[in-house]
Design an enzyme around this catalytic site. Structure first.
Site, short mmCIF file in Angstrom:
data_model
loop_
_atom_site.label_atom_id
_atom_site.label_comp_id
_atom_site.label_asym_id
_atom_site.label_seq_id
_atom_site.Cartn_x
_atom_site.Cartn_y
_atom_site.Cartn_z
N ASN A 77 -22.08 2.00 -28.61
CA ASN A 77 -21.38 0.69 -29.04
C ASN A 77 -20.13 1.14 -30.34
O ASN A 77 -20.43 1.54 -30.79
CB ASN A 77 -21.76 -0.73 -29.34
N SER A 122 -9.73 2.79 -39.25
CA SER A 122 -8.91 3.20 -39.25
C SER A 122 -9.30 4.57 -39.69
O SER A 122 -10.29 5.03 -39.76
CB SER A 122 -7.80 2.45 -40.23
N SER A 123 -8.27 5.41 -40.15
CA SER A 123 -8.23 6.61 -39.82
C SER A 123 -8.70 7.06 -41.65
O SER A 123 -7.74 8.48 -41.93
CB SER A 123 -6.80 7.28 -38.94
N GLU A 180 -5.56 9.88 -34.27
CA GLU A 180 -5.38 10.04 -32.84
C GLU A 180 -4.33 10.08 -32.13
O GLU A 180 -3.19 9.36 -32.61
CB GLU A 180 -6.87 8.83 -32.79
#
Length: 146
Positions: free
Chosen positions: A32, A37-38, A91
């Site tokens: 899952n 965030s990054s 991304e």
């Protein structure tokens, strides 16, 4: 902290099935995924993707491209920039765009994220995957938090 970068591409009879098949190709189809965030912490190590337990809850940064137009070129990219103290992840995805240009755009974005934070880049790691659509195709690239 440890992370892995992976990617996959696939076809399927529906959008959902092509996405699921691309996740399976990337070896993250039986977990899952929790989109986050990054940001990664300083000292993060990028390692080979280990076998993940089925049904596990796994944090990730995920890029996904999809098309149902035969002949379309889909691309998904993950870019990671690391400093001593912190890292940033981008991304990015596109349809019918030169994959090298998509990769360059991701690199430009992650460089900006580091610059705006005043962080000196020590290393940039990137993963790009492209796929020419036959019927319904998906491409995924992901940073997996371990």
């Amino acid at each position: 902290m440890k992370v892995s970068i992976t990617s996959g591409r696939a076809e399927g009879p529906t959008k959902l099935n092509s996405f699921d098949n691309a996740l399976l190709d990337a070896e993250i189809g039986d977990v899952n995924l929790i989109k986050v965030s990054s940001i990664v912490s300083g000292g993060t190590k990028i390692v080979k993707l280990p076998e993940l337990g089925g049904g596990a809850m796994v944090n990730c940064v995920l890029a996904h491209a999809f098309s149902d137009q035969e002949g379309d070129l889909i691309t998904a990219v993950i870019a990671v920039a690391m400093s001593d103290n912190l890292g940033c992840v981008v991304e990015h995805s596109a349809v019918n765009k030169d994959p090298e240009k998509v990769k360059l755009e991701a690199e430009t974005m992650v460089r900006h994220m580091m610059e705006i934070r005043g962080l000196e880049i020590k290393e940039i790691i990137m993963e790009k995957v492209s796929h020419e659509v036959v019927n319904m195709g998906s491409a995924v690239a992901a940073l997996i938090y371990l």
